[in-house]
Design a protein around this motif. Structure first.
Motif, mmCIF file in Angstrom:
data_model
loop_
_atom_site.group_PDB
_atom_site.id
_atom_site.type_symbol
_atom_site.label_atom_id
_atom_site.label_comp_id
_atom_site.label_asym_id
_atom_site.label_seq_id
_atom_site.Cartn_x
_atom_site.Cartn_y
_atom_site.Cartn_z
ATOM 1 N N LYS A 184 -24.517 -13.270 17.867
ATOM 2 C CA LYS A 184 -23.499 -14.283 18.209
ATOM 3 C C LYS A 184 -24.088 -15.682 18.131
ATOM 4 C CE LYS A 184 -20.893 -11.224 21.207
ATOM 5 N NZ LYS A 184 -21.095 -10.564 22.494
ATOM 6 N N TRP A 185 -25.301 -15.799 18.640
ATOM 7 C CA TRP A 185 -25.958 -17.108 18.611
ATOM 8 C C TRP A 185 -26.088 -17.588 17.164
ATOM 9 C CZ3 TRP A 185 -29.864 -19.800 16.454
ATOM 10 C CH2 TRP A 185 -30.223 -21.010 17.064
ATOM 11 N N LEU A 186 -26.501 -16.680 16.309
ATOM 12 C CA LEU A 186 -26.706 -17.030 14.902
ATOM 13 C C LEU A 186 -25.394 -17.474 14.245
ATOM 14 C CD1 LEU A 186 -29.057 -17.060 12.871
ATOM 15 C CD2 LEU A 186 -28.332 -14.773 12.137
ATOM 16 N N ALA A 187 -24.335 -16.727 14.499
ATOM 17 C CA ALA A 187 -23.030 -17.067 13.912
ATOM 18 C C ALA A 187 -22.565 -18.442 14.368
ATOM 19 C CB ALA A 187 -22.001 -16.001 14.292
ATOM 20 N N GLU A 188 -22.891 -18.790 15.609
ATOM 21 C CA GLU A 188 -22.436 -20.060 16.168
ATOM 22 C C GLU A 188 -23.310 -21.241 15.778
ATOM 23 O OE1 GLU A 188 -21.803 -20.463 20.590
ATOM 24 O OE2 GLU A 188 -20.895 -18.489 20.201
#
Ligand code: ZN
Length: 279
Positions: free
Chosen positions: A217-221
């Motif tokens: 999720k962090w990466l996508a954001e």
């Protein structure tokens, strides 16, 4: 139950897909070599342009100048791929129908100082300098936020891709291999600008469920803040040619990454290079 099975099936396809096994088959190479070669002369211009392009200047001109050729020349097909005329550009679009010039390799590969899941100094540890520096920034920021990303696979040479592809063809046949892999010379990993990330929580696997983890999720954001995009987003496989790969990020520079993030597009859509890549 159904959902579980779907998941299992999806994961199987994905693992086989773009990242680990992207390859090409030997017999197609002959076809490929014939295709468009006229862009070589543009290359030098592109190269120097690319150097300037680095981080900031890109947004200034929104239109992808070097991609303004006739649609067919830009898009190509799986059997008759186009040879890209800007292989050194951080904006280069390589996919199942757009290949690198034969034997092309990046000239500025370095090893980013980020945790990999292996300790050897393998080829896949390398990335182009600009992308490597951006990756280090990305990792530093993620660690600050308590994330524990682990790098799995960066650069992959055409030779290595060929080996993998040929192995796959030998075990699965060419038709199956082509559904899930790119042929040699068409892997994003050959750009030196792409890398697969995973985490301990994923047991270092490259699977779609990565998006359900904090790291995913962090990466996508946040990837775009460091010049990276999720190269194969969900629901875009007809355009990119690959199923959703939340673990595969591609460096394109901060400005373009921000645009693509905000547009919710892919490289192909952004540069209007969509072709029929249903696999
Ligand atoms: Zn990948």
């Amino acid at each position: 139950m159904k959902r579980l099975m779907l998941f299992a099936a999806l994961s199987a396809v994905l693992i086989a897909a773009g990242c680990q096994n992207q390859q090409t088959s030997q017999n197609q190479d002959t076809n490929e070599n014939k295709t468009v070669d006229k862009q070589t002369e543009n290359q030098q211009a592109e190269q120097s342009q690319e150097e300037d392009t680095a981080a900031e200047d890109q947004t200034a001109d929104t239109k992808p100048d070097q991609h303004q050729e006739e649609a067919e020349d830009v898009v190509g097909s799986i059997e008759k791929p186009v040879t890209v005329d800007n292989p050194d550009s951080i904006e280069v679009v390589v996919n199942k129908t757009r290949k690198f010039p034969d034997g092309w390799e990046p000239k500025d590969l370095v090893e980013p100082d980020v945790p990999f899941y292996f300790s050897e100094h393998l080829e896949k540890r390398k990335m182009r300098k600009e992308a490597a520096e951006a990756l280090e920034e990305l990792f530093a920021a993620s660690q600050k936020d308590g994330m524990e990303l682990v790098a799995a696979s960066g650069y992959r040479s055409e030779e290595r891709q060929k080996e993998i592809y040929e192995n796959n063809v030998a075990t699965q046949g060419q038709e199956e291999t082509d559904k899930v892999s790119s042929r040699p010379g068409r892997s994003e990993h050959q750009t030196g600008l792409a890398i697969d990330l995973t985490s301990a929580e994923m047991a270092l696997a490259l699977e779609e469920t990565f998006i359900d983890t904090d790291e995913g999720k962090w990466l996508a954001e946040h990837a775009h803040e460091y010049g990276y995009i999720i190269r194969y987003p969900e629901g875009k496989s007809d355009i990119t040619g690959y199923s959703y790969e939340p673990w595969h990020i591609r460096y394109v520079g901060k400005d373009l990454a921000k645009q693509i993030y905000e547009e919710d597009t892919t490289l192909e859509e952004h540069f209007q290079m969509e072709s029929d890549l249903k696999s």
